[in-house]
Design a protein around this motif. Structure first.
Motif, mmCIF file in Angstrom:
data_model
loop_
_atom_site.group_PDB
_atom_site.id
_atom_site.type_symbol
_atom_site.label_atom_id
_atom_site.label_comp_id
_atom_site.label_asym_id
_atom_site.label_seq_id
_atom_site.Cartn_x
_atom_site.Cartn_y
_atom_site.Cartn_z
ATOM 1 N N MET A 165 0.822 -1.182 -0.031
ATOM 2 C CA MET A 165 -0.075 0.050 -0.004
ATOM 3 C C MET A 165 0.907 1.197 0.054
ATOM 4 O O MET A 165 1.931 1.415 0.881
ATOM 5 C CB MET A 165 -0.872 0.157 1.319
ATOM 6 N N ASP A 166 0.810 2.251 -1.005
ATOM 7 C CA ASP A 166 1.545 3.350 -1.050
ATOM 8 C C ASP A 166 1.030 4.433 -0.235
ATOM 9 O O ASP A 166 -0.008 4.183 0.575
ATOM 10 C CB ASP A 166 1.810 3.912 -2.558
ATOM 11 N N SER A 167 1.697 5.444 -0.109
ATOM 12 C CA SER A 167 1.393 6.759 1.059
ATOM 13 C C SER A 167 -0.049 7.283 0.419
ATOM 14 O O SER A 167 -0.754 7.566 1.337
ATOM 15 C CB SER A 167 2.298 7.693 1.116
ATOM 16 N N SER A 168 -0.306 7.264 -0.774
ATOM 17 C CA SER A 168 -1.700 8.006 -0.993
ATOM 18 C C SER A 168 -2.823 7.170 -0.730
ATOM 19 O O SER A 168 -3.703 7.460 -0.300
ATOM 20 C CB SER A 168 -1.608 8.160 -2.579
ATOM 21 N N GLU A 169 -2.629 5.610 -0.669
ATOM 22 C CA GLU A 169 -3.631 4.758 -0.372
ATOM 23 C C GLU A 169 -3.614 4.804 1.048
ATOM 24 O O GLU A 169 -4.968 4.730 1.653
ATOM 25 C CB GLU A 169 -3.339 3.329 -0.951
ATOM 26 N N VAL A 170 -2.692 4.991 1.774
ATOM 27 C CA VAL A 170 -2.922 5.079 3.443
ATOM 28 C C VAL A 170 -3.586 6.260 3.684
ATOM 29 O O VAL A 170 -4.401 6.340 4.733
ATOM 30 C CB VAL A 170 -1.293 5.025 3.878
ATOM 31 N N THR A 171 -3.148 7.392 3.157
ATOM 32 C CA THR A 171 -3.737 8.772 3.595
ATOM 33 C C THR A 171 -5.262 8.764 3.010
ATOM 34 O O THR A 171 -6.070 8.950 3.813
ATOM 35 C CB THR A 171 -3.145 9.718 2.434
ATOM 36 N N SER A 172 -5.762 7.931 1.945
ATOM 37 C CA SER A 172 -7.083 7.644 1.480
ATOM 38 C C SER A 172 -7.779 6.936 2.466
ATOM 39 O O SER A 172 -8.967 7.358 2.794
ATOM 40 C CB SER A 172 -7.175 7.060 0.160
#
Length: 193
Positions: free
Chosen positions: A1-8
């Motif tokens: 999971m990349d950082s944008s997915e974590v933020t989302s």
């Protein structure tokens, strides 16, 4: 999971928490308002204390831990009332120059009495719901029709062809049966508790 997915994902979780919080607050706003009104010597400040309480509840909502999924609503009211008690005390301290200000000890006693009243109201509500559940659907509808803006005795009389006066008499009989049922349940709970 990349950082944008974590933020989302975090954003979705926070949004879900917010929806849950708003639903609980909206559902129990009146109970919390009554509690706050009970603590203050006049209606002045109730809106301020309610607003401060709602903000504080939202800030601390991640700390809110209901005992079970079934008790979430009751636990939320108690949790919010504890926060409201401290907000009411703070509001009172800020206005000490006013004559109509309770001491902290008085507010503590009033808060305990209000929390006890919440327990009583919950027991009574559960007893009424249990007794209503025992009624056949047509009788339950008849009893509730006098309390529902979308129902009426006249409407039921028109639908069923029965005399409205007779239906009112039946409502009175059903109310007496419900009262007896509720009293028995409350006495049973008091005897068992």
């Amino acid at each position: 999971m990349d950082s944008s997915e974590v933020t989302s994902r975090k954003s979705e979780d926070r949004e879900q928490q917010y929806d849950e919080f708003v639903a609980l607050l909206a559902r129990h706003d009146l109970a919390i308002r009554r509690f706050v009104r009970f603590l203050l010597p006049s209606g002045d400040g109730v809106d301020d204390v309610i607003q401060e309480t709602a903000l504080e509840c939202w800030k601390k909502f991640t700390d809110f831990q209901p005992e079970s999924a079934d008790s979430t609503a009751d636990d939320f009211v108690r949790w919010a009332c504890v926060i409201a008690r401290f907000k009411a005390m703070s509001w009172q301290r800020d206005r000490k120059r006013d004559r109509l200000v309770f001491r902290d000890g008085v507010i503590e006693q009033l808060a305990q009495a209000a929390l006890d009243a919440l327990d009583q109201q919950d027991e009574e509500r559960r007893a009424v719901e249990a007794c209503l559940d025992q009624l056949p659907p047509d009788q339950r509808r008849l009893v509730l029709s006098v309390h529902s803006p979308s129902e009426s005795i006249a409407r039921i009389a028109k639908e069923t062809g029965e005399n409205a006066r007779r239906l009112y008499s039946r409502v009175n009989v059903l109310r007496t049966l419900l009262l007896n049922c509720v009293e028995r349940r409350l006495a049973g709970e008091a005897g068992n508790g």
